[in-house]
Design a protein around this motif. Structure first.
Motif, PDB file in Angstrom:
ATOM      1  N   HIS A 132      -2.933  -1.096  17.791  1.00 27.64           N
ATOM      2  CA  HIS A 132      -2.345  -2.238  17.097  1.00 27.64           C
ATOM      3  C   HIS A 132      -3.370  -3.358  17.003  1.00 27.64           C
ATOM      4  CE1 HIS A 132       1.889  -0.790  17.762  1.00 27.64           C
ATOM      5  NE2 HIS A 132       1.345  -0.261  18.835  1.00 27.64           N
ATOM      6  N   ARG A 136      -1.279  -4.554  12.101  1.00 21.45           N
ATOM      7  CA  ARG A 136      -1.628  -3.244  11.552  1.00 21.45           C
ATOM      8  C   ARG A 136      -1.542  -2.200  12.654  1.00 21.45           C
ATOM      9  NH1 ARG A 136      -1.199  -3.148   6.329  1.00 21.45           N
ATOM     10  NH2 ARG A 136      -2.889  -1.628   6.026  1.00 21.45           N
ATOM     11  N   LYS A 137      -1.256  -0.948  12.270  1.00 19.62           N
ATOM     12  CA  LYS A 137      -0.953   0.079  13.262  1.00 19.62           C
ATOM     13  C   LYS A 137      -1.540   1.425  12.847  1.00 19.62           C
ATOM     14  CE  LYS A 137       3.204   2.017  15.521  1.00 19.62           C
ATOM     15  NZ  LYS A 137       4.689   1.848  15.632  1.00 19.62           N
ATOM     16  N   ALA A 158       3.667   3.153  11.260  1.00 10.92           N
ATOM     17  CA  ALA A 158       2.215   3.000  11.254  1.00 10.92           C
ATOM     18  C   ALA A 158       1.692   2.910   9.820  1.00 10.92           C
ATOM     19  CB  ALA A 158       1.551   4.163  11.981  1.00 10.92           C
ATOM     20  N   ASP A 159       0.589   2.215   9.675  1.00 12.21           N
ATOM     21  CA  ASP A 159      -0.073   2.122   8.376  1.00 12.21           C
ATOM     22  C   ASP A 159      -0.939   3.348   8.111  1.00 12.21           C
ATOM     23  OD1 ASP A 159       0.545  -0.843   7.566  1.00 12.21           O
ATOM     24  OD2 ASP A 159      -0.072  -0.909   9.669  1.00 12.21           O
ATOM     25  N   ALA A 160      -1.375   3.999   9.184  1.00 17.21           N
ATOM     26  CA  ALA A 160      -2.152   5.234   9.068  1.00 17.21           C
ATOM     27  C   ALA A 160      -1.792   6.153  10.230  1.00 17.21           C
ATOM     28  CB  ALA A 160      -3.649   4.940   9.064  1.00 17.21           C
ATOM     29  N   LYS A 208       5.976   1.476   2.492  1.00 19.76           N
ATOM     30  CA  LYS A 208       4.758   0.688   2.312  1.00 19.76           C
ATOM     31  C   LYS A 208       3.593   1.660   2.167  1.00 19.76           C
ATOM     32  CE  LYS A 208       3.754   0.285   7.268  1.00 19.76           C
ATOM     33  NZ  LYS A 208       3.463  -0.642   8.383  1.00 19.76           N
ATOM     34  N   THR A 210       0.873   4.035   3.002  1.00 20.72           N
ATOM     35  CA  THR A 210       0.667   4.762   4.256  1.00 20.72           C
ATOM     36  C   THR A 210      -0.332   5.893   4.040  1.00 20.72           C
ATOM     37  OG1 THR A 210       2.970   4.320   4.891  1.00 20.72           O
ATOM     38  CG2 THR A 210       1.810   6.030   6.116  1.00 20.72           C
ATOM     39  N   GLN A 211      -1.295   5.994   4.946  1.00 24.98           N
ATOM     40  CA  GLN A 211      -2.302   7.043   4.880  1.00 24.98           C
ATOM     41  C   GLN A 211      -2.025   8.069   5.982  1.00 24.98           C
ATOM     42  OE1 GLN A 211      -4.321   6.662   2.251  1.00 24.98           O
ATOM     43  NE2 GLN A 211      -3.373   4.648   1.908  1.00 24.98           N
ATOM     44  N   VAL A 262      -7.700   0.187   8.356  1.00 23.78           N
ATOM     45  CA  VAL A 262      -6.245   0.339   8.465  1.00 23.78           C
ATOM     46  C   VAL A 262      -5.611  -0.897   7.858  1.00 23.78           C
ATOM     47  CG1 VAL A 262      -4.295   0.633  10.032  1.00 23.78           C
ATOM     48  CG2 VAL A 262      -6.516   1.685  10.569  1.00 23.78           C
TER      49      VAL A 262
END
Length: 262
Positions: A132, A136-137, A158-160, A208, A210-211, A262
Protein backbone atom coordinates in the motif's frame (compact mmCIF):
# COMPACT_ATOMS: atom_id res chain seq x y z
CA UNK A 1 4.93 2.55 -6.36
CA UNK A 2 6.33 0.53 -9.27
CA UNK A 3 6.76 -3.20 -9.84
CA UNK A 4 7.98 -5.87 -12.24
CA UNK A 5 7.31 -9.59 -12.25
CA UNK A 6 10.92 -10.58 -12.84
CA UNK A 7 10.16 -14.28 -13.28
CA UNK A 8 7.14 -16.45 -12.66
CA UNK A 9 6.57 -20.16 -13.14
CA UNK A 10 7.44 -23.59 -11.84
CA UNK A 11 11.16 -23.00 -12.45
CA UNK A 12 11.53 -19.83 -10.37
CA UNK A 13 9.68 -16.81 -9.01
CA UNK A 14 10.60 -13.25 -8.08
CA UNK A 15 8.65 -9.97 -7.98
CA UNK A 16 10.30 -6.57 -7.64
CA UNK A 17 8.47 -3.69 -5.91
CA UNK A 18 9.80 -0.18 -5.29
CA UNK A 19 8.84 3.34 -4.39
CA UNK A 20 11.01 6.45 -4.27
CA UNK A 21 12.56 5.37 -0.95
CA UNK A 22 12.67 1.58 -0.83
CA UNK A 23 12.99 -1.50 -3.03
CA UNK A 24 11.93 -5.05 -2.20
CA UNK A 25 11.98 -8.50 -3.72
CA UNK A 26 9.22 -10.98 -3.09
CA UNK A 27 11.14 -14.28 -3.25
CA UNK A 28 14.39 -15.15 -5.03
CA UNK A 29 13.61 -18.37 -6.87
CA UNK A 30 16.41 -18.12 -9.43
CA UNK A 31 20.20 -18.18 -9.21
CA UNK A 32 22.09 -15.08 -8.16
CA UNK A 33 23.52 -14.72 -11.67
CA UNK A 34 20.08 -14.93 -13.26
CA UNK A 35 18.71 -12.38 -10.79
CA UNK A 36 21.47 -9.95 -11.76
CA UNK A 37 20.55 -10.39 -15.43
CA UNK A 38 16.88 -9.73 -14.70
CA UNK A 39 17.69 -6.60 -12.71
CA UNK A 40 19.80 -5.32 -15.60
CA UNK A 41 16.83 -5.78 -17.94
CA UNK A 42 14.68 -3.45 -15.81
CA UNK A 43 17.62 -1.06 -15.26
CA UNK A 44 17.78 -1.54 -11.49
CA UNK A 45 20.66 -2.13 -9.07
CA UNK A 46 20.49 -5.00 -6.57
CA UNK A 47 22.75 -3.01 -4.23
CA UNK A 48 19.80 -0.72 -3.54
CA UNK A 49 17.47 -3.45 -2.25
CA UNK A 50 15.92 -2.70 1.13
CA UNK A 51 14.85 -6.28 1.79
CA UNK A 52 13.65 -9.65 0.54
CA UNK A 53 10.18 -10.86 1.53
CA UNK A 54 9.91 -14.65 1.55
CA UNK A 55 6.58 -16.34 0.90
CA UNK A 56 7.55 -19.95 1.63
CA UNK A 57 10.46 -22.36 1.51
CA UNK A 58 9.90 -24.20 -1.80
CA UNK A 59 12.98 -24.12 -4.02
CA UNK A 60 11.32 -22.18 -6.84
CA UNK A 61 10.98 -19.31 -4.36
CA UNK A 62 14.29 -19.41 -2.44
CA UNK A 63 16.88 -20.89 -4.84
CA UNK A 64 19.02 -17.72 -4.93
CA UNK A 65 17.95 -16.25 -1.60
CA UNK A 66 21.07 -16.91 0.43
CA UNK A 67 23.47 -15.94 -2.34
CA UNK A 68 21.74 -12.63 -3.08
CA UNK A 69 21.31 -11.72 0.61
CA UNK A 70 24.97 -12.36 1.42
CA UNK A 71 26.44 -10.77 -1.72
CA UNK A 72 24.38 -7.58 -1.49
CA UNK A 73 23.90 -7.50 2.29
CA UNK A 74 20.11 -7.55 1.96
CA UNK A 75 17.83 -8.20 4.97
CA UNK A 76 15.54 -11.23 4.68
CA UNK A 77 12.00 -11.15 6.10
CA UNK A 78 10.13 -14.40 6.78
CA UNK A 79 7.91 -15.87 9.46
CA UNK A 80 9.33 -18.15 12.13
CA UNK A 81 8.17 -21.47 10.65
CA UNK A 82 9.49 -20.53 7.23
CA UNK A 83 12.87 -19.58 8.71
CA UNK A 84 13.03 -23.01 10.34
CA UNK A 85 12.04 -24.76 7.10
CA UNK A 86 14.67 -22.81 5.10
CA UNK A 87 17.55 -23.62 7.43
CA UNK A 88 19.96 -25.92 5.65
CA UNK A 89 18.76 -24.80 2.21
CA UNK A 90 20.01 -21.21 1.93
CA UNK A 91 23.38 -21.38 3.65
CA UNK A 92 24.47 -19.30 6.61
CA UNK A 93 22.61 -16.01 6.96
CA UNK A 94 24.23 -13.45 9.30
CA UNK A 95 22.13 -12.53 12.31
CA UNK A 96 21.92 -8.90 11.21
CA UNK A 97 20.18 -9.97 7.98
CA UNK A 98 17.57 -12.21 9.64
CA UNK A 99 14.22 -10.54 10.35
CA UNK A 100 10.82 -11.89 11.28
CA UNK A 101 7.67 -10.89 9.40
CA UNK A 102 4.87 -12.85 10.97
CA UNK A 103 1.56 -13.91 9.47
CA UNK A 104 -1.23 -11.32 9.24
CA UNK A 105 1.20 -8.54 10.19
CA UNK A 106 1.81 -5.03 8.86
CA UNK A 107 5.23 -3.42 8.45
CA UNK A 108 5.83 0.13 7.33
CA UNK A 109 8.88 1.36 5.45
CA UNK A 110 8.43 5.10 5.15
CA UNK A 111 5.30 5.67 3.06
CA UNK A 112 5.18 2.01 1.94
CA UNK A 113 3.02 -0.34 4.02
CA UNK A 114 3.34 -4.10 3.54
CA UNK A 115 0.66 -6.50 4.81
CA UNK A 116 1.24 -10.26 5.03
CA UNK A 117 -1.58 -12.79 4.77
CA UNK A 118 -1.93 -16.58 4.86
CA UNK A 119 -2.48 -18.78 1.82
CA UNK A 120 -3.27 -22.50 1.52
CA UNK A 121 -0.23 -24.37 0.22
CA UNK A 122 1.79 -27.43 1.23
CA UNK A 123 4.57 -25.49 2.91
CA UNK A 124 5.45 -24.79 6.55
CA UNK A 125 3.60 -21.47 6.91
CA UNK A 126 3.03 -19.91 3.47
CA UNK A 127 2.03 -16.28 3.14
CA UNK A 128 1.94 -13.54 0.53
CA UNK A 129 1.90 -9.76 0.57
CA UNK A 130 -0.12 -6.66 -0.23
CA UNK A 131 1.68 -3.34 -0.78
CA UNK A 132 0.00 0.00 0.00
CA UNK A 133 1.14 3.52 -0.75
CA UNK A 134 -0.88 6.73 -0.89
CA UNK A 135 -4.15 4.97 -1.61
CA UNK A 136 -2.70 2.64 -4.25
CA UNK A 137 -2.58 -1.12 -3.75
CA UNK A 138 -0.61 -4.03 -5.24
CA UNK A 139 -1.55 -7.61 -4.30
CA UNK A 140 0.77 -10.57 -4.84
CA UNK A 141 -0.86 -14.00 -4.45
CA UNK A 142 0.30 -17.29 -5.95
CA UNK A 143 0.90 -20.79 -4.58
CA UNK A 144 -2.49 -21.39 -3.04
CA UNK A 145 -4.90 -24.27 -3.55
CA UNK A 146 -7.91 -21.99 -3.25
CA UNK A 147 -8.69 -18.35 -2.51
CA UNK A 148 -10.55 -18.07 0.78
CA UNK A 149 -12.82 -15.23 1.84
CA UNK A 150 -10.08 -14.08 4.21
CA UNK A 151 -7.56 -13.90 1.36
CA UNK A 152 -10.09 -12.04 -0.76
CA UNK A 153 -10.52 -9.53 2.05
CA UNK A 154 -6.81 -8.75 2.00
CA UNK A 155 -6.46 -8.36 -1.77
CA UNK A 156 -9.87 -6.86 -2.63
CA UNK A 157 -9.80 -3.59 -4.53
CA UNK A 158 -6.14 -3.71 -5.56
CA UNK A 159 -5.07 -1.56 -8.49
CA UNK A 160 -2.76 -4.34 -9.69
CA UNK A 161 -2.65 -8.06 -9.00
CA UNK A 162 0.07 -10.65 -9.47
CA UNK A 163 -2.37 -13.54 -9.42
CA UNK A 164 -1.81 -17.27 -9.78
CA UNK A 165 -3.24 -18.91 -12.89
CA UNK A 166 -1.33 -22.17 -12.61
CA UNK A 167 -2.96 -24.80 -14.80
CA UNK A 168 -5.63 -25.80 -17.23
CA UNK A 169 -7.55 -28.62 -15.57
CA UNK A 170 -7.93 -30.58 -18.83
CA UNK A 171 -4.23 -30.37 -19.64
CA UNK A 172 -3.33 -31.43 -16.11
CA UNK A 173 -5.72 -34.38 -16.10
CA UNK A 174 -4.53 -35.63 -19.50
CA UNK A 175 -0.86 -34.85 -18.91
CA UNK A 176 2.14 -36.99 -18.03
CA UNK A 177 2.27 -36.25 -14.29
CA UNK A 178 1.68 -39.22 -11.99
CA UNK A 179 -1.67 -39.20 -10.22
CA UNK A 180 -0.08 -38.36 -6.86
CA UNK A 181 1.25 -35.05 -8.25
CA UNK A 182 -1.99 -34.28 -10.08
CA UNK A 183 -3.91 -34.84 -6.86
CA UNK A 184 -1.54 -32.56 -4.97
CA UNK A 185 -1.89 -29.74 -7.55
CA UNK A 186 -5.70 -30.03 -7.55
CA UNK A 187 -5.94 -30.15 -3.75
CA UNK A 188 -6.69 -27.31 -1.35
CA UNK A 189 -2.95 -26.99 -0.68
CA UNK A 190 -1.87 -27.06 -4.32
CA UNK A 191 -2.41 -24.44 -7.02
CA UNK A 192 -5.46 -22.70 -8.49
CA UNK A 193 -6.54 -23.33 -12.08
CA UNK A 194 -7.21 -20.68 -14.71
CA UNK A 195 -10.96 -20.83 -14.15
CA UNK A 196 -10.80 -20.84 -10.35
CA UNK A 197 -8.39 -17.91 -10.43
CA UNK A 198 -10.78 -15.94 -12.65
CA UNK A 199 -13.76 -16.63 -10.38
CA UNK A 200 -11.77 -15.39 -7.39
CA UNK A 201 -10.63 -12.31 -9.34
CA UNK A 202 -14.22 -11.49 -10.24
CA UNK A 203 -14.99 -11.19 -6.52
CA UNK A 204 -12.12 -8.83 -5.65
CA UNK A 205 -12.00 -6.45 -8.62
CA UNK A 206 -13.46 -2.97 -8.11
CA UNK A 207 -15.03 -0.87 -10.84
CA UNK A 208 -11.81 0.96 -11.72
CA UNK A 209 -8.76 0.46 -13.96
CA UNK A 210 -7.13 -2.79 -12.82
CA UNK A 211 -4.05 -4.62 -14.06
CA UNK A 212 -3.86 -8.41 -13.62
CA UNK A 213 -0.61 -10.29 -14.19
CA UNK A 214 -1.33 -13.99 -14.70
CA UNK A 215 1.42 -15.76 -12.79
CA UNK A 216 3.02 -19.06 -11.82
CA UNK A 217 1.84 -20.79 -15.02
CA UNK A 218 2.75 -24.46 -15.14
CA UNK A 219 5.30 -25.24 -17.81
CA UNK A 220 3.59 -28.57 -18.59
CA UNK A 221 -0.08 -27.88 -17.87
CA UNK A 222 -0.76 -24.39 -19.17
CA UNK A 223 0.02 -21.89 -21.92
CA UNK A 224 -0.04 -18.11 -21.89
CA UNK A 225 -2.68 -17.81 -24.60
CA UNK A 226 -4.83 -20.46 -22.97
CA UNK A 227 -4.58 -18.89 -19.52
CA UNK A 228 -5.45 -15.44 -20.87
CA UNK A 229 -8.39 -16.80 -22.89
CA UNK A 230 -9.74 -18.93 -20.04
CA UNK A 231 -9.50 -16.12 -17.51
CA UNK A 232 -11.10 -13.62 -19.92
CA UNK A 233 -13.98 -15.98 -20.70
CA UNK A 234 -14.65 -16.75 -17.06
CA UNK A 235 -14.48 -13.08 -16.11
CA UNK A 236 -16.94 -12.32 -18.92
CA UNK A 237 -19.34 -14.93 -17.56
CA UNK A 238 -19.13 -13.02 -14.27
CA UNK A 239 -19.93 -9.71 -15.99
CA UNK A 240 -16.38 -8.35 -16.31
CA UNK A 241 -15.01 -7.61 -19.79
CA UNK A 242 -11.24 -7.93 -20.07
CA UNK A 243 -9.80 -5.08 -22.11
CA UNK A 244 -12.11 -2.40 -20.78
CA UNK A 245 -11.28 -1.46 -17.19
CA UNK A 246 -9.57 -4.78 -16.47
CA UNK A 247 -6.42 -5.65 -18.40
CA UNK A 248 -4.73 -9.07 -18.42
CA UNK A 249 -0.95 -9.41 -18.76
CA UNK A 250 1.37 -12.35 -19.31
CA UNK A 251 4.35 -13.18 -17.13
CA UNK A 252 7.31 -15.32 -18.09
CA UNK A 253 9.76 -17.73 -16.48
CA UNK A 254 12.74 -16.06 -18.17
CA UNK A 255 11.83 -12.46 -19.04
CA UNK A 256 10.71 -9.69 -16.66
CA UNK A 257 7.61 -7.62 -17.27
CA UNK A 258 8.09 -3.91 -17.83
CA UNK A 259 8.55 -1.87 -14.67
CA UNK A 260 5.15 -0.17 -14.33
CA UNK A 261 3.55 2.22 -11.90
CA UNK A 262 0.65 1.09 -9.73
Amino acid sequence: MRFSVLASGSTGNAVYVENDEHAFLVDVGLSGKKMEQLFAKIDRDMKKLSGILVTHEHSDHIKGLGVVARKYNVPIYANEKTWTAMDGHIGNIPVDLRFHFEMEALKSFGSLDIQSFAVSHDAADPMFYVFHEEGRKLAVITDTGYVSDRMKGHIRGADAFVFESNHDIGMLQMGRYPWSIKRRILSDVGHVSNEDAAVAMSEVIFDKPTQIYLSHLSRDNNMKDLARMSVAQTLQSCGIIAGELVHLHDTDAEEPTKLVMV
